[in-house]
Design a protein around this motif. Structure first.
Motif, PDB file in Angstrom:
ATOM      1  N   PRO A 212     -35.230 -42.147   4.392  1.00  0.00           N
ATOM      2  CA  PRO A 212     -37.115 -41.694   3.970  1.00  0.00           C
ATOM      3  C   PRO A 212     -37.146 -41.183   5.507  1.00  0.00           C
ATOM      4  N   LEU A 213     -37.356 -39.554   4.734  1.00  0.00           N
ATOM      5  CA  LEU A 213     -37.564 -39.025   5.834  1.00  0.00           C
ATOM      6  C   LEU A 213     -39.545 -38.415   5.934  1.00  0.00           C
ATOM      7  N   PHE A 214     -39.421 -38.345   6.706  1.00  0.00           N
ATOM      8  CA  PHE A 214     -41.430 -38.301   6.429  1.00  0.00           C
ATOM      9  C   PHE A 214     -41.463 -36.996   7.532  1.00  0.00           C
ATOM     10  N   VAL A 215     -41.695 -35.666   6.395  1.00  0.00           N
ATOM     11  CA  VAL A 215     -42.408 -34.671   7.274  1.00  0.00           C
ATOM     12  C   VAL A 215     -44.008 -33.861   6.784  1.00  0.00           C
ATOM     13  N   PRO A 216     -43.924 -32.992   7.843  1.00  0.00           N
ATOM     14  CA  PRO A 216     -45.570 -32.374   7.689  1.00  0.00           C
ATOM     15  C   PRO A 216     -45.998 -31.811   7.038  1.00  0.00           C
ATOM     16  N   SER A 217     -44.571 -30.814   6.320  1.00  0.00           N
ATOM     17  CA  SER A 217     -45.299 -29.907   5.259  1.00  0.00           C
ATOM     18  C   SER A 217     -43.725 -29.102   4.175  1.00  0.00           C
ATOM     19  N   PRO A 218     -43.948 -28.819   3.861  1.00  0.00           N
ATOM     20  CA  PRO A 218     -43.316 -28.059   2.382  1.00  0.00           C
ATOM     21  C   PRO A 218     -41.774 -27.660   3.285  1.00  0.00           C
ATOM     22  N   ARG A 219     -42.581 -26.879   4.266  1.00  0.00           N
ATOM     23  CA  ARG A 219     -41.737 -26.055   4.819  1.00  0.00           C
ATOM     24  C   ARG A 219     -40.727 -26.354   5.508  1.00  0.00           C
ATOM     25  N   VAL A 220     -41.363 -27.571   6.570  1.00  0.00           N
ATOM     26  CA  VAL A 220     -40.010 -28.407   6.707  1.00  0.00           C
ATOM     27  C   VAL A 220     -39.263 -29.872   6.017  1.00  0.00           C
ATOM     28  N   ALA A 221     -40.082 -29.616   4.923  1.00  0.00           N
ATOM     29  CA  ALA A 221     -39.065 -30.220   3.796  1.00  0.00           C
ATOM     30  C   ALA A 221     -38.115 -29.866   3.308  1.00  0.00           C
ATOM     31  N   GLU A 222     -38.535 -28.095   3.220  1.00  0.00           N
ATOM     32  CA  GLU A 222     -37.785 -27.481   2.008  1.00  0.00           C
ATOM     33  C   GLU A 222     -36.023 -27.432   2.946  1.00  0.00           C
ATOM     34  N   LEU A 223     -36.422 -27.608   4.715  1.00  0.00           N
ATOM     35  CA  LEU A 223     -35.264 -27.160   5.665  1.00  0.00           C
ATOM     36  C   LEU A 223     -34.450 -28.999   5.824  1.00  0.00           C
ATOM     37  N   ALA A 224     -35.258 -29.932   5.470  1.00  0.00           N
ATOM     38  CA  ALA A 224     -34.978 -31.356   5.953  1.00  0.00           C
ATOM     39  C   ALA A 224     -33.714 -31.121   4.129  1.00  0.00           C
ATOM     40  N   ARG A 225     -34.139 -30.750   2.863  1.00  0.00           N
ATOM     41  CA  ARG A 225     -33.811 -31.247   1.829  1.00  0.00           C
ATOM     42  C   ARG A 225     -32.156 -30.643   2.404  1.00  0.00           C
ATOM     43  N   ALA A 226     -32.027 -28.513   2.982  1.00  0.00           N
ATOM     44  CA  ALA A 226     -30.495 -27.478   2.203  1.00  0.00           C
ATOM     45  C   ALA A 226     -29.779 -28.661   3.555  1.00  0.00           C
ATOM     46  N   ALA A 227     -30.095 -29.409   4.193  1.00  0.00           N
ATOM     47  CA  ALA A 227     -29.766 -30.319   5.646  1.00  0.00           C
ATOM     48  C   ALA A 227     -29.311 -31.418   4.683  1.00  0.00           C
ATOM     49  N   GLY A 228     -29.201 -31.592   3.726  1.00  0.00           N
ATOM     50  CA  GLY A 228     -28.697 -33.291   2.564  1.00  0.00           C
ATOM     51  C   GLY A 228     -29.759 -34.248   2.995  1.00  0.00           C
ATOM     52  N   ALA A 229     -30.580 -34.084   3.165  1.00  0.00           N
ATOM     53  CA  ALA A 229     -32.222 -35.494   3.506  1.00  0.00           C
ATOM     54  C   ALA A 229     -32.000 -35.990   1.775  1.00  0.00           C
TER      55      ALA A 229
END
Length: 255
Positions: A212-229
């Motif tokens: 599980p990866l905890f991020v601060p915003s939708p923008r960072v969440a999108e970045l993480a999902r695009a990288a495969g998180a």
């Protein structure tokens, strides 16, 4: 929440403060700072912008380092705090500016650009004729904020005050720390923090991406999902309260 064992990746002082808050709530955490703040040398251009702050209808300070470095510049040129309208993304950054005597507005909920853009005082500020907005930040970041402000008719300038560097670590330091301390969650506070996490993970990223990866915003969440998180949790804020709320709502993984 006592089952969580988290890796914190903020700059060292911020990670230490967050670690203390988490410990009070029974959450284990360990720190591996993935951001190191390097102030930029003050230039004539920086000083010129600081000297003309009152020509902006809004001054937005996007981080605590930007607030601290900006205040150091203000002290050199303003005997009294300027009467500009000041805005921040988060309450911690706002507090630094308020302690200097500035009148600051920030979202009551959500430490991100989206929440700031919904703030009524900011909307009112950019509704005036020919609005000019200054964003005080590090090198790069938060382009969404400027894009949306331009859509509202504002002209936007940046005052970049620092750069974020990745501290030097041995190649396998990140996966080794996670394995040795049996960590089951990762926390990042910005897009660049995630990029550094991804970079430092190297060949171990496919395994770490399952945590599980905890991020601060939708923008960072999108970045993480695009990288495969695989499991990205948007805390809608970078503060301890937002993280603790997200931890309560997210089931502890079984490793």
């Amino acid at each position: 929440m006592s089952g969580w064992r988290l890796l914190l990746t903020r700059p060292a002082d911020e990670s230490a403060a967050l670690c203390s808050v988490l410990a009070e709530q029974g959450v284990f955490s360990t720190c591996l700072p993935l951001l190191e703040i390097e102030p930029l040398a003050a230039s004539d251009t920086m000083r010129a912008v600081i000297g003309e702050l009152e020509r902006f209808c809004a001054v937005i300070v996007v981080s605590k380092p930007a607030a601290r470095i900006g205040i150091d510049l203000l002290k050199q040129q303003w005997p009294q705090p300027p009467s500009s309208k000041w805005f921040t993304v988060g309450a911690a950054t706002a507090q630094i500016l308020e302690d200097f005597g500035l009148d600051v507005s920030c979202p009551a909920q959500g430490d991100d650009s989206e929440a700031l853009l919904e703030l009524a005082p900011l909307r009112e500020a950019v509704a005036r004729p020919d609005p000019r907005v200054l964003i005080m930040r590090g090198e790069g970041g938060r382009e969404l904020l400027a894009e949306r402000l331009r859509e509202l008719g504002a002209s936007v300038e940046y005052l970049e005050l620092y750069r974020r560097c990745l501290p030097h670590y041995a190649p396998a330091e990140l996966p080794a720390r996670i394995e040795a301390e049996r960590l089951n969650g990762l926390v990042v506070s910005s897009g660049q923090g995630f990029e550094h996490l991804h970079q430092l993970a190297g060949d171990a990223w496919p395994q770490l991406a399952q945590l599980p990866l905890f991020v601060p915003s939708p923008r960072v969440a999108e970045l993480a999902r695009a990288a495969g998180a695989q499991t990205v949790v948007d805390c809608r804020g970078a503060n301890a309260t937002a993280l603790l709320t997200a931890l309560r709502e997210q089931p502890v993984p079984v490793l």
